[in-house]
Design a protein around this motif. Structure first.
Motif, PDB file in Angstrom:
ATOM      1  N   PHE A 119       0.590  -1.607  -0.635  1.00  0.00           N
ATOM      2  CA  PHE A 119       0.125   0.467  -0.180  1.00  0.00           C
ATOM      3  C   PHE A 119       1.091   1.073   0.009  1.00  0.00           C
ATOM      4  O   PHE A 119       2.254   1.153   0.474  1.00  0.00           O
ATOM      5  N   PHE A 120       0.393   2.008  -1.071  1.00  0.00           N
ATOM      6  CA  PHE A 120       1.037   3.595  -1.478  1.00  0.00           C
ATOM      7  C   PHE A 120       1.828   3.951   0.297  1.00  0.00           C
ATOM      8  O   PHE A 120       2.817   5.081  -0.016  1.00  0.00           O
ATOM      9  N   MET A 121       1.472   3.718   1.170  1.00  0.00           N
ATOM     10  CA  MET A 121       1.925   4.380   2.559  1.00  0.00           C
ATOM     11  C   MET A 121       2.637   3.329   3.282  1.00  0.00           C
ATOM     12  O   MET A 121       3.267   3.784   4.310  1.00  0.00           O
ATOM     13  N   GLY A 122       2.800   2.435   2.848  1.00  0.00           N
ATOM     14  CA  GLY A 122       4.017   1.904   3.816  1.00  0.00           C
ATOM     15  C   GLY A 122       3.200   0.595   4.715  1.00  0.00           C
ATOM     16  O   GLY A 122       2.236   1.031   4.646  1.00  0.00           O
ATOM     17  N   PRO A 123       4.130   0.010   4.549  1.00  0.00           N
ATOM     18  CA  PRO A 123       3.503  -1.268   5.613  1.00  0.00           C
ATOM     19  C   PRO A 123       3.132  -0.879   7.008  1.00  0.00           C
ATOM     20  O   PRO A 123       2.170  -1.690   7.078  1.00  0.00           O
ATOM     21  N   GLU A 124       3.805  -0.164   7.332  1.00  0.00           N
ATOM     22  CA  GLU A 124       3.359   0.252   9.355  1.00  0.00           C
ATOM     23  C   GLU A 124       2.125   1.237   9.136  1.00  0.00           C
ATOM     24  O   GLU A 124       0.688   0.709   9.650  1.00  0.00           O
ATOM     25  N   VAL A 125       1.927   2.225   7.754  1.00  0.00           N
ATOM     26  CA  VAL A 125       0.776   2.658   7.736  1.00  0.00           C
ATOM     27  C   VAL A 125      -0.896   1.493   7.361  1.00  0.00           C
ATOM     28  O   VAL A 125      -1.526   1.129   8.226  1.00  0.00           O
ATOM     29  N   ALA A 126      -0.176   0.577   6.469  1.00  0.00           N
ATOM     30  CA  ALA A 126      -1.061  -0.794   6.027  1.00  0.00           C
ATOM     31  C   ALA A 126      -1.812  -1.275   6.883  1.00  0.00           C
ATOM     32  O   ALA A 126      -2.521  -1.772   7.815  1.00  0.00           O
ATOM     33  N   GLN A 127      -0.656  -1.378   8.409  1.00  0.00           N
ATOM     34  CA  GLN A 127      -0.532  -2.490   9.370  1.00  0.00           C
ATOM     35  C   GLN A 127      -1.877  -1.893  10.443  1.00  0.00           C
ATOM     36  O   GLN A 127      -3.226  -2.198  10.714  1.00  0.00           O
ATOM     37  N   ALA A 128      -1.709  -0.600  10.181  1.00  0.00           N
ATOM     38  CA  ALA A 128      -2.365   0.580  11.204  1.00  0.00           C
ATOM     39  C   ALA A 128      -4.233   0.109  10.285  1.00  0.00           C
ATOM     40  O   ALA A 128      -5.063   0.613  11.180  1.00  0.00           O
ATOM     41  N   ILE A 129      -3.924   0.910   9.332  1.00  0.00           N
ATOM     42  CA  ILE A 129      -4.928   0.441   8.632  1.00  0.00           C
ATOM     43  C   ILE A 129      -6.283  -1.022   8.589  1.00  0.00           C
ATOM     44  O   ILE A 129      -7.409  -0.608   9.102  1.00  0.00           O
ATOM     45  N   ARG A 130      -5.697  -1.492   8.429  1.00  0.00           N
ATOM     46  CA  ARG A 130      -5.739  -2.790   8.705  1.00  0.00           C
ATOM     47  C   ARG A 130      -6.263  -3.593  10.890  1.00  0.00           C
ATOM     48  O   ARG A 130      -7.546  -4.155  10.774  1.00  0.00           O
TER      49      ARG A 130
END
Lengths: 317, 265, 257, 487, 374
Positions: free
Chosen positions: A275-286
């Motif tokens: 996801f374009f904002m990087g793994p941490e952001v993707a993780q946080a969203i999930r």
């Protein structure tokens, strides 16, 4: 984003929204009839499921499942009536804060009571809908030449169906029965309702009894999907925003609100590590399923303060 | 039929609103209760219909009897079931229900006899020929006059023995007011249902009423047959503001007198 | 009639709720230092008119000019600072506060202390409290409500609450005072008291007063001019005697078809 | 008036409820155990320490009941030579009348209750048995317990309460990673030995810690151990749909415990083994958690191995999710030691779904029935009429843990004497006693050289029914993935 | 009631009339009471001191809530979330940036205040239940943020350990005064507020300041504006009170109080994570406020004390319940706490909805009227 999983997550989310909608409906029902926001609905849910378990489990009475469900419904009706009579009728005419706190306190009380009665151990809830053999649906389109297959858990599908059937039955009940009519009338205006001879205390009682039924069904649906423990009472926290999304007084609003929240909760599961904002952001969203309802709520409150279907009031002085 | 005997009404345990009201409505009569804003007319109606209780009001002295039964301690819905129905001021409809649903709520106090209810409904539609076309319209979107008709129609649906009408003319154009009052009179003549009518608009009220009371500051100050009162020169003046008949000092004079007193004392 | 001569000018104001017009092209003016009464049957739009002036409702059409300033474009809470105060038809006091604090709360716009001063309550804030307290005590004296100075207003009788509400409006030091049925539900004696207060305020401070009242006798006695509204429209305006004999007015009140 | 009617109703309701409360709460107990518990007086072990004069102060408590149980052939690890008790030669103090207090606090009402309940019961039953057999050199062990409800601040409050009331608190037993991490520095500061079943690496090796000792291996070690096995045997065990690469999804709870195995060290170790961690997902700490999202994302990321650091309903939620999605055969599921437990079965919707789970297993199991330590635990369990649900990892581990504590305290008494017995003395005893095997080797520890958690474990897999926790790999030293903190 | 005074007690100036403590003996009594509190560690057992600590921190949080809900009428279920903000800010400033606790405490308050401001924004547009929900959303979103953002800094759901507040004093004449101890590493005298017996001084000092500020707010321009917003927001606006500005101010002040309480709690527990205070605490605070008395300055003190004691009662009753119902075992505390709290709150709402503070004024009035009291 995992575009391939999009239909899967959207549909699963929507199905999860079914029970949420049912729970929201129970809260709306009470609010419509008596302007009380029932923060204790979660505990009613819990008690409904716990009693079902106790009536059916070997450790309890060991009755057949459907008998157990019916008995639990009876208990829930009684509970609803008791709550109305003992805690909320004395509060008639009290300010908003007192009534909010009353249901919060009631929730705490019921939580304690449940622990006292049933203990804290998690229970294995009887299987009502099959939990294996998922439905596999191949969608009529492809993504990157891969066919898109949606896997639907059976219990999820059937929970959704039951929830929706309840919603429809309730809607018909309100629309076409005399009791439904008197409930709708009471919801609009207590004084006018009294002036045409509607016994509003009885209507409140009926509302709470129905809310009890809805809560018990909701509790059973959720517990059957994934076991039963005290945390069931906090499942409703996702339904509160659904209620407000719909606008507190609107039955279709509550249903739609529940589905929207389910859908959104499903969709936040999508972003992957690319996801374009990087793994941490993707993780946080999930990880954001628990707050998604509240974020949506905040957005809606800013755009439409009275909810999607809420009634706008003209203030007078 | 209905007799109100010297009642006193107090709100919130402190505020005395009615100071000894007595009135009577006989069977088949239209009785009108006149008076300015805040005179206590609506309070009188609510103490009869029992709606006072929910506003923290109470009848502290005297009593209300309907066919020999005491009303003042009964809940509003029970009083309605005895056959007294109040049409609230301001056309209080169930806004989100349709016209017909609104009318049907009036029949909720009767057993569920579909044919019977259907018949009453047709009867109401004959009194208000405008309503059948509106039966599926949401009540909140009706015009003021239509709403007033629905409100009265809803009261008729309960087949009352006494109807309490609170300011049906409020905010309506004169022509509409006339037609509504004509219908009220017609209904009264055809069914013999008694009507207690609260109005500020003395003129129309006295046209339909048999008997009238005039209220001021929580008291009855004048009563008599409608013809008598209509002849009374004071009535006309009363509605243009002279509160009590006879010699009255101007408020400006009162002021100077009192102010002098204060400065001296 | 030069614009500058007008103290308050209501210019073609229309107000709608949904589709219903509460006010329809209403025009009138108020001269500085007069007592103007607005009368009309129930539902005629009197209170809506007052609400428009005090900024609670925003008319969809028209302007309300107060000393050349368009009130319809002024935010509600600033209108009080311009010197406009009002009372309410259904008393809107701060029910949980004492009489004294209700009046002190109205001094809000005249106080200089900021929130930090309030929290520390030191020096300036304390001195300021005392100054304004003095001012408020004068009003309390004037309205003869000293005996209920520290009583919580929620528990007061109707007549007293009306008086406290008047006091609260006065504490704003208004140039224009809007009174919405100040004497509704009072007996003759209370009405006389209230009338005296209104006239005293008018004479002593030169306050311009706009009032809504049903008691015609009182209106005729104390007001300089009368505006009559019916169904949201102005049907007459003039001196009490002119209005009293106006056919349209008689008709509106007696409801002849 | 109305209000008083309401009050009366309230009181009536309360009385009714209290009367009703007894039955449903007791009912499960009655039906699951074979003897009626209702008429029995409350025989809770923590109530009163029975001060019964004991026969031999040095007698090993586990010997006695062992004889009662049927013995079978040893199947796991043969018992090593019995631990010699140094007490006799050093001194034979009779400490009768003295007390030593064990403090413990755990979650009996919060989310972890399913697993901490048995831990607490095991602790209390073991202590009661030791007291009955003469205590520690005659000194009675007193137990103080606090329920934290799974909340860290409750644990800290309980700690304050305990230390406030007792200036010489010397040993505490904890069950949750969260509370261990929160309190680790305070144990060190107040010099109180903490035996912990919460196996967070931070608790043992974090800054300012040092007085916290694990009853099981730290999660990073366990994770590494699992990865060793998976990579070494990939060709034989890999799912049919998987390729040659081990692609791991870390699906677990949020929080100290759930994320406990994912450290810089384990990431590096996984990389060194050629294991790619392709997905990291969390799901709710609740039996009602929906794991579909996590699983599908893992699948989409190409994962073929799942690790979960969760207990009881945690792995069960994954098993249910896998089953419901029909993906059970596509993944190898591994979990920390708590994942493989009888409690897991309470939450898995079909026992068949549990099959295949692989976990490090740093203790023997109840079905090693010929092992004297297991027999001892079994005898306690039976004697205290615990419900079947409590017969899990926790109970066993804490019986062993208490044994460890007693051994350490005895050694400390031998070194400094009872009057000088402090937390520091027990700490010294633990760190100098070398390899110990409480309960004759049900668990194995060696707290020398700065190691504060066991380093040896078995690896087991669920194969078939509830008791079939079969050994995949016998006692082995695990990879050393202790975290390094810059203090 | 407020007007009742003993005969002969007259004011000679407005200052005197407006002062809170009116008589010399009242000052003496107050000072004696405070002295007794400060001397608590000397005579009370440590668990009792610890209890007073917890009560004190709860009072501060409830005082903030009182300003928001009691005075301004904005119902908030987010107070615990703002405590979390304060707790994290202080934990970071002291633990990571090495600030002094005493500097970090006000900053934590201000930071929480700003966040409170943010969640107060919906109060512009919504009232009643909608506002309750908006504040409830803070209760979800803020802990979630601490768990899921800046993992390296906030350490995710594990949270972080928080240092003990320390005062550093120079060494004077080779000795350390005031109970401080010499720290060889930094060569200064240290006083560590580690145990409840030491921390209590921080609690008491902050509590006194927070009480005085709350008192001043309630009797000045700010407080009257708040109450006018509560009692009649529409009238207040027409009388010149900028509703939005004052609602936001109330949210800000309430969150500052929460932030301070949160920071203190974190340093008292020496640990913070996203669940250190949660929704249940927000409910508890609300309950404390109602039990104590909404919109009264004594309310938070009475309410927080009573409810905390009730919680303690649950702990005390646990063993008894366990003997009565052996099977409940550990769940006893978990059952008793919500049960007792819920029941107490329900009974208060029905029988004493104005709270203990109101009862207290009645008792005082009756005392003054003696022997003529009814």
């Amino acid at each position: 984003m995992n575009w391939q999983l999009l239909p899967q997550f959207a549909i699963t989310g929507l199905l999860n929204g079914g029970p949420i909608a049912l729970i929201a409906l129970g809260i709306v029902l009470i609010f419509k009839s008596s302007e009380i926001f029932n923060f204790a609905h979660g505990q009613m849910l819990l008690i409904g499921a716990m009693t079902t378990w106790w009536f059916s489990a070997d450790e309890g009475l060991g009755l057949p499942l459907w008998t157990a469900v019916l008995l639990a419904l009876a208990v829930s009706i009684l509970l609803g009536l008791l709550i109305e009579r003992l805690t909320l009728r004395p509060m008639t005419g009290q300010p908003l804060l007192s009534i909010i706190l009353m249901t919060l306190a009631l929730g705490q009380f019921l939580q304690g009571l449940t622990i006292l009665t049933f203990g804290t151990t998690q229970r294995n809830f009887p299987v009502i809908f099959s939990i294996t053999d998922p439905y596999r649906i191949t969608l009529p389109f492809t993504y990157n030449d891969n066919p898109i297959i949606v896997i639907l858990k059976q219990n999820l599908v059937w929970s959704f169906v039951v929830a929706m059937v309840c919603v429809i039955v309730l809607a018909l009940f309100f629309q076409y029965t005399r009791t439904g009519l008197s409930m709708r009338a009471t919801a609009e205006d207590h004084e006018t309702a009294q002036s045409v001879g509607i016994r509003i205390n009885r209507v409140f009682g009926i509302s709470w009894a129905i809310a009890g039924i809805i809560a018990a069904i909701g509790g059973v649906l959720i517990a059957t999907a994934s076991g039963l423990d005290l945390s069931l009472s906090i499942v409703v926290l996702a339904a509160f925003p659904a209620v407000l999304l719909g606008g507190l007084e609107s039955i279709p609003g509550a249903v739609l609100g529940g589905l929207i929240i389910g859908l959104a909760q499903g969709l936040v599961g999508l972003p992957n590590n690319n996801f374009f904002m990087g793994p941490e952001v993707a993780q946080a969203i999930r990880n954001s399923t628990e707050i998604v309802p509240y974020v949506i709520l905040l957005i809606v409150l800013v755009i439409r303060p009275d909810g999607l279907f809420g009634q706008k009031r003209i203030e007078r002085i | 039929m209905l007799s109100v005997n010297n009642i006193e009404v107090v709100y919130s345990d402190v505020i005395l609103v009615l100071r000894g009201i007595s009135l009577a409505v006989e069977k088949g009569q239209i009785v009108s209760l006149l008076g300015a804003n805040g005179a206590g007319k609506t309070t009188t109606l609510k103490s009869i219909s029992g709606l006072l209780l929910r506003e923290d009001g109470a009848v502290t002295r005297g009593g209300i009897e309907f066919d020999g039964q005491r009303l003042d301690k009964l809940a509003a819905e029970e009083i309605t079931r005895l056959g007294i129905v109040q049409v609230l001021e301001g056309r209080r409809l169930f806004q989100h229900l349709t016209t017909e649903e609104n009318l049907l709520t009036g029949a909720l106090i009767h057993p569920n006899n579909r044919a019977e209810i259907r018949r009453t409904l047709e009867q109401v539609y004959t009194y208000f020929p405008a309503l059948p076309q509106l039966r599926n319209r949401t009540a909140g979107y009706l015009s003021g006059g239509e709403q007033q008709m629905v409100a009265i129609g809803r009261a008729l649906m309960s087949r009352p023995r006494l109807m309490l009408l609170d300011e049906p003319s409020l905010g309506l154009a004169p022509l509409l007011v006339q037609s509504i009052f004509e219908m009220v009179r017609q209904y009264n003549e055809e069914t013999g249902v008694s009507i207690l009518l609260v109005e500020q608009n003395a003129n129309v009220a006295l046209q339909v009423a048999d008997y009238a009371y005039v209220m001021e500051n929580g008291r009855i100050v004048l009563d008599g047959s409608a013809e008598q009162l209509a002849q009374n020169a004071d009535i006309k003046e009363f509605y243009l503001g002279l509160t009590s008949v006879g010699e009255r000092k101007s408020y400006r004079d009162v002021k100077h007198y009192k102010r002098r007193k204060r400065w001296l004392g | 009639m030069t614009p500058s001569a007008q103290f308050l000018e209501v210019d073609n104001v229309s107000l709608y709720f949904g589709g219903n017009a509460a006010l329809c092209d209403v025009n009138f003016h108020v001269e500085q230092g007069e007592i103007l009464a607005i009368i009309g049957p129930n539902g005629a739009g009197k209170t809506s008119m007052l609400n428009c002036i005090s900024g609670f409702y925003r008319p969809q059409k028209g302007r309300i000019l107060y000393k050349q300033r368009d009130l319809t474009k002024t935010s509600t809470h600033q209108i009080a600072s311009l010197g406009i105060a009002r009372t309410f038809q259904n008393i809107a006091l701060y029910t949980g506060l004492s009489t004294l604090d209700n009046l002190m709360a109205a001094r809000h716009i005249h106080m200089q202390q900021n929130s930090l001063h309030s929290m520390l309550y030191w020096g300036r804030a304390q001195r300021e409290e005392v100054t304004h307290r003095t001012y408020v005590e004068e009003i309390i004296d004037f309205l003869e409500i000293a005996h209920i100075r520290k009583a919580i207003v929620g528990a007061l009788s109707y007549g007293l609450r009306k008086r406290v509400e008047l006091g609260r409006a006065l504490a704003l030091e208004p140039e224009l005072l809007l009174l919405d049925e100040p004497m509704a539900g009072m007996n003759v004696e209370e009405k006389e008291d209230m009338a005296r207060f209104i006239l005293d305020i008018h004479e002593r401070r030169g306050t311009t007063i706009v009032l809504i009242e049903h008691d015609m006798g009182l209106v005729m006695d104390i007001s300089d001019r009368v505006v009559v509204l019916d169904f949201g429209q102005k049907i007459a305006a003039g001196t009490p005697d002119e209005v009293r004999n106006d056919d349209k007015v008689i008709q509106a009140y007696l409801g002849q078809a | 008036m109305k209000k008083w009617t309401t009050l009366t109703l309230f009181i009536l309701l309360g009385v009714l409820l209290l009367a009703a409360c007894g039955s449903p709460a007791e009912a499960p107990a009655n039906t699951t155990t074979n003897q009626p518990a209702a008429e029995e007086p409350a025989e809770e072990p923590m109530a009163e320490p029975t001060e019964e004069p004991m026969a031999e102060p040095t007698e090993e408590p586990m010997e006695e009941p062992a004889a009662e149980e049927p013995t079978e052939e040893p199947m796991a690890e043969p018992t090593e030579e019995p631990m010699e008790e140094p007490a006799a030669e050093m001194r034979t103090d009779n400490l009768e009348g003295e007390t030593i207090t064990f403090y413990h606090f755990g979650d009996l009402s919060g989310p972890y209750a399913a697993i901490t309940g048995p831990l607490v019961f095991g602790m209390e039953d073991a202590v009661a048995a030791i007291n009955e057999n003469g205590g520690i050199r005659g000194a009675t062990i007193e137990v103080q317990f606090a329920d934290t409800g799974g909340s860290v601040d409750e644990a800290v409050a309980a700690y304050d309460r305990f230390t406030g009331a007792d200036d010489n608190a010397m040993i505490m037993i904890t069950y949750g990673s969260g509370e261990v991490e929160a309190l680790a520095s305070r144990f060190a500061e107040d010099k109180i030995v903490n035996l912990s079943a919460g196996l967070s690496a931070v608790g043992f090796y974090g800054p300012d810690s040092g007085y916290t000792f694990g009853l099981g291996p730290i999660y990073p070690d366990q994770f590494g151990y699992f990865l060793d096995y998976v990579t070494a045997n990939w060709d034989t065990i890999k799912p049919a749909t998987a390729g040659d690469e081990v692609k791991l999804a870390y699906l677990s709870w949020p929080g100290a415990f759930g994320q406990g195995a994912l450290t810089d060290e384990t990431r590096a170790y996984a990389e060194s083994l050629g294991v790619e961690i392709v997905a990291e997902e969390t799901y709710d700490l609740s039996p009602t958690a929906d794991t579909t999202t996590a699983i599908l994302n893992a699948q989409a990321a190409g994962a073929n191995v799942i690790w979960t650091n969760s207990l009881a309903f945690g792995p069960a939620a994954l098993m249910n999710g896998l089953g419901a999605l029909g993906l059970q055969q596509d993944f190898i599921l591994g979990g920390c030691n708590w994942a493989m437990d009888l409690a897991t079965y309470a939450f898995v919707s079909d026992p068949a779904l549990a099959a295949g789970l692989i976990s490090p297993f740093p203790y023997l199991w109840w079905n090693d029935a010929d092992h004297p330590g297991i027999q001892y635990a079994q005898s306690l369990f039976t004697a205290n009429e615990r419900t079947a649900g409590a017969q899990n990892v926790g109970y066993l581990l804490l019986v062993a843990g208490v044994d460890l504590a007693v051994k350490a305290i005895e050694q400390a008494i031998d070194t400094v004497g009872f009057d000088n017995l402090t937390g520091e003395a027990i700490y010294d005893a633990l760190t100098t006693m070398g390899p110990v095997e409480p309960l004759d080797g049900v668990v194995r520890m060696d707290y020398s050289d700065g190691v504060r958690a066991p380093r040896f474990s078995q690896l087991r897999q669920i194969q078939g029914g509830p008791d079939a926790f079969n050994v995949l790999q016998d006692w082995t030293e695990m990879p050393d993935l202790r975290p390094v903190f810059d203090n | 009631m407020a007007v009742l005074r003993p005969a002969g007690d007259f004011d000679t100036s407005y200052e005197q009339d407006m002062s809170v403590i009116r008589k010399r003996w009242q000052w003496v009594a107050l000072l004696l009471f405070l002295a007794a509190l400060f001397a608590l560690p000397a005579y009370a057992p440590e668990p009792a001191v610890s209890l007073v600590n917890r009560i004190g921190i709860a009072i501060i949080a409830v005082q903030g809530l009182n300003i928001l809900t009691g005075y301004t009428g904005q119902i908030s279920l987010g107070q615990a979330a703002f405590m979390t903000v304060g707790a994290y800010i202080s934990a970071l400033l002291v633990g990571q940036a090495g600030w002094s606790f005493f500097l970090a405490l006000p900053v934590a308050g201000l930071g929480a205040g700003l966040v409170g401001l943010l969640f107060g924004l919906p109060s512009l547009r919504v009232k009643g239940f909608y506002l309750v929900m908006a504040t409830l959303s803070a209760q979800f979103i803020i802990p979630w943020l601490t768990r899921n953002t800046f993992p390296n800094l906030l350490n995710g759901a594990q949270g972080m350990n928080v240092p003990v507040p320390v005062i550093k004093l120079p060494v004077i004449a080779n000795t350390c005064f005031l109970g401080t101890t010499f720290d060889p590493e930094t060569a200064v005298c240290l006083y560590r507020f580690a145990t409840p017996n030491e921390f209590i001084y921080i609690t008491l000092v902050v509590l006194i300041i927070s009480t005085v500020v709350a008192l001043n707010i309630s009797r000045s321009r700010l407080g009257r504006a708040f109450i006018s917003v509560r009692d009649n927001d529409l009238a207040a606006e027409l009388l010149g009170v900028n509703l939005f500005a004052y609602k936001l101010r109330a949210f800000f002040i309430a969150a500052v109080y929460a932030g301070v309480a949160g920071a203190m709690l974190a340093h008292n527990l020496r640990h913070v994570n996203s669940q250190t205070v949660g929704l249940i605490d927000s409910i508890l605070f609300m309950g404390m406020l109602v039990v104590g008395g909404l919109g009264s300055n004594l309310g938070p003190i009475f309410g927080a004390t009573l409810v905390t004691l009730l919680e303690e009662l649950a702990t005390v009753l646990t063993p008894i319940l366990i003997t009565l119902m052996p099977d409940i075992a550990g769940g006893a505390t978990a059952a008793l706490r919500p049960l007792i709290f819920g029941l107490a709150l329900m009974l208060f709402l029905i029988f004493e909805p104005r709270g203990l503070a109101y009862r207290w004024t009645l008792i005082k009035a009756a005392w003054r009227l003696r022997p003529y009291a009814r």
